[in-house]
Design an enzyme around this catalytic site. Structure first.
Site, PDB file in Angstrom:
ATOM      1  N   LYS A   9     -41.577  62.793  74.234  1.00 54.80           N
ATOM      2  CA  LYS A   9     -40.144  63.062  74.122  1.00 54.80           C
ATOM      3  C   LYS A   9     -39.460  61.701  74.074  1.00 54.80           C
ATOM      4  O   LYS A   9     -39.561  60.905  75.008  1.00 54.80           O
ATOM      5  CB  LYS A   9     -39.633  63.873  75.308  1.00 54.80           C
ATOM      6  CG  LYS A   9     -38.117  64.080  75.257  1.00 54.80           C
ATOM      7  CD  LYS A   9     -37.627  64.988  76.371  1.00 54.80           C
ATOM      8  CE  LYS A   9     -37.883  66.436  76.015  1.00 54.80           C
ATOM      9  NZ  LYS A   9     -37.216  67.363  76.980  1.00 54.80           N
ATOM     10  N   ASP A 100     -32.786  76.096  83.116  1.00 55.37           N
ATOM     11  CA  ASP A 100     -32.763  76.522  81.719  1.00 55.37           C
ATOM     12  C   ASP A 100     -34.005  77.349  81.384  1.00 55.37           C
ATOM     13  O   ASP A 100     -34.667  77.112  80.374  1.00 55.37           O
ATOM     14  CB  ASP A 100     -32.660  75.306  80.794  1.00 55.37           C
ATOM     15  CG  ASP A 100     -32.165  75.671  79.395  1.00 55.37           C
ATOM     16  OD1 ASP A 100     -31.540  76.745  79.242  1.00 55.37           O
ATOM     17  OD2 ASP A 100     -32.399  74.891  78.452  1.00 55.37           O
TER      18      ASP A 100
END
Length: 211
Positions: A9, A100
């Site tokens: 990432k 989330d």
């Protein structure tokens, strides 16, 4: 150097400093956890291209892709959701709230095992303050209002995902935050659940989705 296939990432170097802090926080949150249903983190750092996190590469597809908007039998979902729930419990024991939980953030590997990914919104409930962050369709009412949250917000999102998996539809509707919040406050989606489902499961979902 280890000749290991990993997932990277990478944060755009033009991003804000707090974005870098968030990425580092995600890596630290994951590094504090050790659970077979949570993707491992191997490293975090900053290079000429920006901040980066080196993570376990989960080969498979997301729960969102697996469900495809179709209702699934509880017998097929049960092992997946028991393991996902156990992983969330491990995160909560480490004082972390994911914030989330949604089908796109749950990967199913090639052996059919679930992996929770993307702790970028991870939050220690002991820290002061809260912000509205997450995916509205799956967020608990208090999270949508920007109020302080704890592990119950993840439990709520988990139940939204499970309801969607069982019925093929989300339990709450609304095109705006206000409409979503009203639906979450006043709708009673558990009444739409099939009576063929185990009564303990229906009671658990009613409790988990109760505002």
């Amino acid at each position: 150097e280890l000749d290991r296939r990993v997932a990277l990432k990478l944060l755009n170097p033009a991003g804000r400093p707090r974005d870098t802090s968030r990425l580092v926080r995600e890596a630290q949150a994951l590094a504090r956890l050790s659970h077979p249903a949570i993707a491992s983190v191997f490293d975090v750092g900053v290079c000429e291209y920006g901040a980066f996190v080196v993570m376990e590469r989960v080969v498979g597809r997301s729960l969102h892709e697996l469900l495809g908007g179709r209702a699934r039998r509880w017998s097929a979902l049960r092992p997946l959701f028991l393991e996902i729930g156990d992983a969330l419990a491990a995160a909560h024991d480490a004082n972390l709230v994911h914030r989330d939980i949604k089908p796109a953030n749950i990967m199913i590997d090639q052996r059919g095992r679930p992996r929770i990914i993307d702790f970028g919104l991870a939050h220690d409930p002991r820290e002061s303050g809260s912000t509205i962050a997450g995916t509205p369709s799956y967020m608990a009412p208090e999270a949508l209002e920007g109020a302080p949250i704890d592990a119950r917000a993840d439990v709520y999102s988990y139940c939204v995902v499970l309801f969607e998996a069982l019925t093929g539809t989300r339990p709450f509707v609304g095109d705006t935050l206000a409409a979503q919040l009203a639906s979450k406050r006043y709708a009673r989606p558990w009444e739409r659940l099939s009576r063929r489902l185990p009564s303990r499961l229906r009671r658990a979902l009613e409790r988990g989705l109760d505002p």
